[in-house]
Write an enzyme that holds these catalytic residues in place. Structure first.
Site, PDB file in Angstrom:
ATOM      1  N   ASP A 163       0.856  -1.183   0.000  1.00 29.69           N
ATOM      2  CA  ASP A 163       0.000   0.000   0.000  1.00 29.69           C
ATOM      3  C   ASP A 163       0.891   1.231   0.000  1.00 29.69           C
ATOM      4  O   ASP A 163       1.763   1.369   0.863  1.00 29.69           O
ATOM      5  CB  ASP A 163      -0.913   0.007   1.222  1.00 29.69           C
ATOM      6  CG  ASP A 163      -1.797   1.244   1.270  1.00 29.69           C
ATOM      7  OD1 ASP A 163      -2.690   1.357   0.416  1.00 29.69           O
ATOM      8  OD2 ASP A 163      -1.581   2.099   2.154  1.00 29.69           O
TER       9      ASP A 163
ATOM     10  N   GLU B 294      -1.111  -1.588  -5.847  1.00 29.06           N
ATOM     11  CA  GLU B 294      -2.278  -0.893  -6.382  1.00 29.06           C
ATOM     12  C   GLU B 294      -2.010  -0.401  -7.799  1.00 29.06           C
ATOM     13  O   GLU B 294      -0.918   0.069  -8.112  1.00 29.06           O
ATOM     14  CB  GLU B 294      -2.623   0.301  -5.495  1.00 29.06           C
ATOM     15  CG  GLU B 294      -3.034  -0.052  -4.082  1.00 29.06           C
ATOM     16  CD  GLU B 294      -3.117   1.180  -3.215  1.00 29.06           C
ATOM     17  OE1 GLU B 294      -4.236   1.560  -2.837  1.00 29.06           O
ATOM     18  OE2 GLU B 294      -2.069   1.762  -2.926  1.00 29.06           O
TER      19      GLU B 294
ATOM     20  N   CYS C 186     -12.573  -4.687   5.229  1.00 28.18           N
ATOM     21  CA  CYS C 186     -11.952  -5.395   6.337  1.00 28.18           C
ATOM     22  C   CYS C 186     -11.237  -6.625   5.799  1.00 28.18           C
ATOM     23  O   CYS C 186     -11.842  -7.464   5.127  1.00 28.18           O
ATOM     24  CB  CYS C 186     -13.000  -5.793   7.364  1.00 28.18           C
ATOM     25  SG  CYS C 186     -12.339  -6.763   8.751  1.00 28.18           S
TER      26      CYS C 186
ATOM     27  N   ASP D  93      -3.189   1.250   7.041  1.00 23.69           N
ATOM     28  CA  ASP D  93      -2.377   0.941   5.868  1.00 23.69           C
ATOM     29  C   ASP D  93      -2.057  -0.553   5.789  1.00 23.69           C
ATOM     30  O   ASP D  93      -2.018  -1.125   4.693  1.00 23.69           O
ATOM     31  CB  ASP D  93      -1.084   1.756   5.903  1.00 23.69           C
ATOM     32  CG  ASP D  93      -1.338   3.253   5.777  1.00 23.69           C
ATOM     33  OD1 ASP D  93      -2.339   3.612   5.127  1.00 23.69           O
ATOM     34  OD2 ASP D  93      -0.557   4.035   6.335  1.00 23.69           O
TER      35      ASP D  93
END
Length: 276
Positions: free
Chosen positions: A71, A150, A214, A243
């Site tokens: 991340d 990402e 979650c 994070d």
């Protein structure tokens, strides 16, 4: 083109033959590989560089089936799904040098010196950022087999929000500050070098809802992100660093995707256990 003529002088110095110039001495920043060509350039700070075109071999992973999610953020540059963190170096402040340049008279020698001083600061920050990206990407490529990050369009993210005279943008100052922070973190540079070093082992995951989902139960709720640093699921008792939670979603490939990808995640209420 013939291979470049390079001669090693000692432990640190070598020389290269430049057509129409002759032999030019240079200091090596790394060991020279077999190269087909080279390029001589000059940066904004007035430094000369010689770069040799060589394709390095990809870095081999540990071959243990390990998977990691990454991340990227502003407060912490890289957060891995195993809670490892990598922080990009803070850039040296340039406001004082920029203000000194703005006060100098155009065409004067003092303006030229102020301009060179500001350029050196920019180059120094770029060098530190590049050095960090090289070290972080090498470390991650060596430690994990499958690496998921990402799928961010950094070039689109750092576009100006100034707008036009007819339709001026909003929150332009805040957006400009965010753009500077993203560029200073070196997101795009790190991702590019990671893909080159871990060739075939980097997978891009859609970033949608990775910070709201979650990683324990899969519930998606914006209210679970209580703060920039804390994630507390509203459906279960899972609490984690925000994070790290997002990185674990990326590692599992649990980003919500639209058409052509994974099913789009939706807000789900927790299921109650059936009555006995």
């Amino acid at each position: 083109m013939n291979p470049p003529r390079v001669a090693k002088l000692n432990r640190r110095w070598s020389r290269v033959f430049v057509p129409k110039v002759g032999w030019v001495k240079f200091r090596r920043s790394r060991e020279l590989a077999e190269a087909k060509s080279y390029r001589v350039t000059r940066d904004l700070a007035g430094r000369w560089h010689v770069a040799f075109a060589a394709i390095p071999a990809p870095i081999l992973g540990p071959c243990d089936g390990s998977v990691v999610g990454i991340d990227r953020g502003i407060a912490v540059t890289l957060v891995l799904s195993d809670s490892t963190m990598h922080q990009a170096p803070q850039p040296s402040p340039i406001k004082r040098a920029a203000r000194a340049l703005s006060r100098r008279k155009r065409g004067s020698n003092r303006r030229l010196r102020a301009k060179a001083r500001l350029a050196r600061l920019h180059v120094r920050n770029a060098d530190r950022r590049k050095d960090w990206a090289e070290k972080a990407s090498t470390d991650i490529a060596k430690r994990y087999d499958t690496i998921r990050i990402e799928d961010l369009r950094v070039r689109n993210m750092v576009r100006s929000a100034r707008g036009t005279l007819a339709e001026p943008g909003r929150n332009v100052g805040a957006k400009a500050g965010l753009n500077r922070s993203i560029l200073a973190a070196g997101w795009a540079l790190f991702a590019t070098r990671l893909e080159q070093k871990a060739a075939g082992r980097v997978e891009k995951v859609n970033h949608a809802y990775t910070s709201q989902r979650c990683s324990a139960c899969g519930h998606v709720d914006a209210k679970s992100r209580e703060s920039q640093a804390l994630f507390a699921c509203t459906a279960c008792t899972y609490v984690s660093n925000a994070d790290v939670n997002a990185a674990r979603n990326i590692a599992a490939g649990h980003a919500a995707r639209g058409a052509g990808g994974l099913p789009l995640a939706s807000n789900r209420e927790p299921h109650r256990a059936p009555a006995a």
